[in-house]
Motif scaffolding. Structure first.
Motif, PDB file in Angstrom:
ATOM      1  N   GLN A  32       4.117  13.366 -13.673  1.00 50.02           N
ATOM      2  CA  GLN A  32       5.450  13.568 -14.259  1.00 50.02           C
ATOM      3  C   GLN A  32       6.348  12.343 -14.088  1.00 50.02           C
ATOM      4  O   GLN A  32       7.421  12.283 -14.701  1.00 50.02           O
ATOM      5  N   GLY A  33       5.930  11.390 -13.245  1.00 52.13           N
ATOM      6  CA  GLY A  33       6.740  10.194 -12.994  1.00 52.13           C
ATOM      7  C   GLY A  33       7.651  10.340 -11.794  1.00 52.13           C
ATOM      8  O   GLY A  33       7.991  11.449 -11.372  1.00 52.13           O
ATOM      9  N   GLU A  34       8.004   9.173 -11.195  1.00 50.66           N
ATOM     10  CA  GLU A  34       8.931   9.099 -10.049  1.00 50.66           C
ATOM     11  C   GLU A  34       8.429   9.809  -8.797  1.00 50.66           C
ATOM     12  O   GLU A  34       9.235  10.238  -7.976  1.00 50.66           O
ATOM     13  N   GLN A  35       7.118   9.948  -8.640  1.00 50.64           N
ATOM     14  CA  GLN A  35       6.627  10.580  -7.420  1.00 50.64           C
ATOM     15  C   GLN A  35       5.796   9.592  -6.607  1.00 50.64           C
ATOM     16  O   GLN A  35       5.176   8.674  -7.160  1.00 50.64           O
ATOM     17  N   VAL A  36       5.811   9.813  -5.290  1.00 48.09           N
ATOM     18  CA  VAL A  36       5.088   8.977  -4.323  1.00 48.09           C
ATOM     19  C   VAL A  36       3.905   9.769  -3.777  1.00 48.09           C
ATOM     20  O   VAL A  36       3.994  10.985  -3.611  1.00 48.09           O
ATOM     21  N   SER A  37       2.819   9.062  -3.490  1.00 49.15           N
ATOM     22  CA  SER A  37       1.646   9.691  -2.877  1.00 49.15           C
ATOM     23  C   SER A  37       1.202   8.864  -1.679  1.00 49.15           C
ATOM     24  O   SER A  37       0.813   7.707  -1.827  1.00 49.15           O
ATOM     25  N   ASP A  38       1.262   9.463  -0.488  1.00 52.58           N
ATOM     26  CA  ASP A  38       0.831   8.758   0.725  1.00 52.58           C
ATOM     27  C   ASP A  38      -0.676   8.913   0.886  1.00 52.58           C
ATOM     28  O   ASP A  38      -1.197  10.035   0.828  1.00 52.58           O
ATOM     29  N   LEU A  39      -1.345   7.793   1.134  1.00 53.25           N
ATOM     30  CA  LEU A  39      -2.807   7.802   1.299  1.00 53.25           C
ATOM     31  C   LEU A  39      -3.192   7.244   2.664  1.00 53.25           C
ATOM     32  O   LEU A  39      -2.660   6.220   3.093  1.00 53.25           O
ATOM     33  N   MET A  40      -4.110   7.921   3.349  1.00 59.11           N
ATOM     34  CA  MET A  40      -4.721   7.371   4.567  1.00 59.11           C
ATOM     35  C   MET A  40      -6.219   7.618   4.472  1.00 59.11           C
ATOM     36  O   MET A  40      -6.651   8.549   3.809  1.00 59.11           O
ATOM     37  N   ALA A  41      -6.997   6.728   5.098  1.00 58.08           N
ATOM     38  CA  ALA A  41      -8.453   6.867   5.056  1.00 58.08           C
ATOM     39  C   ALA A  41      -9.074   6.449   6.382  1.00 58.08           C
ATOM     40  O   ALA A  41      -8.542   5.573   7.087  1.00 58.08           O
ATOM     41  N   PHE A  42     -10.177   7.088   6.698  1.00 60.94           N
ATOM     42  CA  PHE A  42     -10.967   6.777   7.889  1.00 60.94           C
ATOM     43  C   PHE A  42     -12.424   6.591   7.464  1.00 60.94           C
ATOM     44  O   PHE A  42     -12.867   7.197   6.475  1.00 60.94           O
ATOM     45  N   ALA A  43     -13.155   5.764   8.195  1.00 59.37           N
ATOM     46  CA  ALA A  43     -14.577   5.570   7.909  1.00 59.37           C
ATOM     47  C   ALA A  43     -15.321   6.875   8.188  1.00 59.37           C
ATOM     48  O   ALA A  43     -15.174   7.462   9.265  1.00 59.37           O
ATOM     49  N   ALA A  44     -16.122   7.335   7.216  1.00 52.20           N
ATOM     50  CA  ALA A  44     -16.809   8.618   7.377  1.00 52.20           C
ATOM     51  C   ALA A  44     -17.792   8.583   8.548  1.00 52.20           C
ATOM     52  O   ALA A  44     -17.957   9.570   9.256  1.00 52.20           O
ATOM     53  N   ASP A  45     -18.431   7.428   8.760  1.00 47.83           N
ATOM     54  CA  ASP A  45     -19.434   7.367   9.840  1.00 47.83           C
ATOM     55  C   ASP A  45     -18.817   7.083  11.199  1.00 47.83           C
ATOM     56  O   ASP A  45     -19.457   7.280  12.224  1.00 47.83           O
TER      57      ASP A  45
END
Lengths: 208, 208
Positions: A32-45
């Motif tokens: 829809q626009g004007e939205q933020v998405s926080d992303l974090m990631a970890f190594a699966a292994d």
């Protein structure tokens, strides 16, 4: 013909946790626009290995990350490559909004019962055994943070318009948490959803 | 008369680990000028709680930290207050130099056997049970990093001159690691030592 993979929707002020295989491409879409998405990631292994803003700034020699940049882990291994960036303005300086964010930076009373990206990430990562103290600075996709005069940080409305996306290729097997941001100050009070799609590696191979 | 506390010297390209009690003041001194000192801290009672660049940027609304600013943990608790800043230019964007830093950013062959702040911090924290994956972005005292046009990061020689200092008051009991930076690119090839002094809380009380 390869069928189009499904598009998943993260409802407003919530989050999702999932895994990515090396080579898969994650598209994060602002429907829809004007939205933020926080992303974090970890190594699966090795879930003690995490996506590092500091290593990423170091090796790219910039805080402005866009198409072609590689996002690194704390162990200096590539975690993602940014393949397509419709917006060109993301943040990797600030932490996910939390109860304390609303207590310290927002008007009195805001924090009570307020959803937050931090608590949504905790829920997203809980099934994978990730602990709260393991969550560092997140990649805040579409978040409009500008470093101004004397280092001052100004947060503006996201520049993303409806349907714009950031695409990230996984460079290792990953555990990923993703949110539709809960903080009115980051999304101009829009509280929109976030969509995401995971494309298989095969499409990448065909393209090259 | 309270005797002056001892001044400890961290030899060039090495590090030190120690504890601070709440209220104690850590003075980090550049005895010869143009040297950087990487600092990391963990809560003594909960070593999974760590000094967070992201929470610190968030709550101070700046990346330029100086006298009066509070440095926060990932749990949003105050860890340090900056009491005196002779230099006014420090970095909290970049990670400590590591073998990978020298491999990725320096001329070929630099990494072999090169001391690094990361390995020196590992040694400093090892007696306290802190694991390598727990070390995030450090406060790089006296490091001269400027965010330029389009977010580009430029590293210049430290502006610190002989004897200048940064003083930090501990706001909780802490485990601290501190280095004399090993990377020629950060200290203009000077490889100087770093001095530090720990003043007891009583002097702070007398002063107020």
């Amino acid at each position: 013909m390869i069928p189009e993979p499904p598009v998943y929707r993260i409802p407003k002020q919530s989050g999702a946790g999932f895994t990515l295989k090396r080579g898969e491409v994650l598209a994060v879409i602002d429907p829809q626009g004007e939205q933020v998405s926080d992303l974090m990631a970890f190594a699966a292994d090795t879930p003690s290995e995490w996506l590092s803003s500091g290593r990423t700034f170091d090796y790219n020699e910039t805080i402005s990350l866009t198409t072609g940049h590689v996002l690194y882990s704390n162990r200096s291994r590539p975690m993602f490559t940014l393949l397509r960036d419709d917006v060109g303005q993301h943040d990797f300086l600030l932490t996910p909004c939390s109860t304390e964010t609303f207590e310290i930076l927002y008007p009195p009373g805001t924090a009570d019962g307020h959803p937050s990206c931090f608590s949504n990430l905790l829920r997203a990562f809980e099934p994978f055994g990730i602990q709260p103290d393991q969550i560092p600075t997140t990649l805040n996709i579409f978040m409009n943070v500008v470093v101004g005069e004397g280092g001052r940080l100004r947060i503006g409305p996201p520049r993303s318009t409806a349907g714009q996306r950031l695409e990230l290729r996984a460079e290792m097997d990953l555990i990923v948490g993703l949110t539709a941001c809960s903080a009115e100050g980051s999304n101009n009070g829009s509280f929109g959803p976030i969509d995401y799609q995971i494309r298989p590696p095969a499409q990448e191979v065909q393209r090259s």
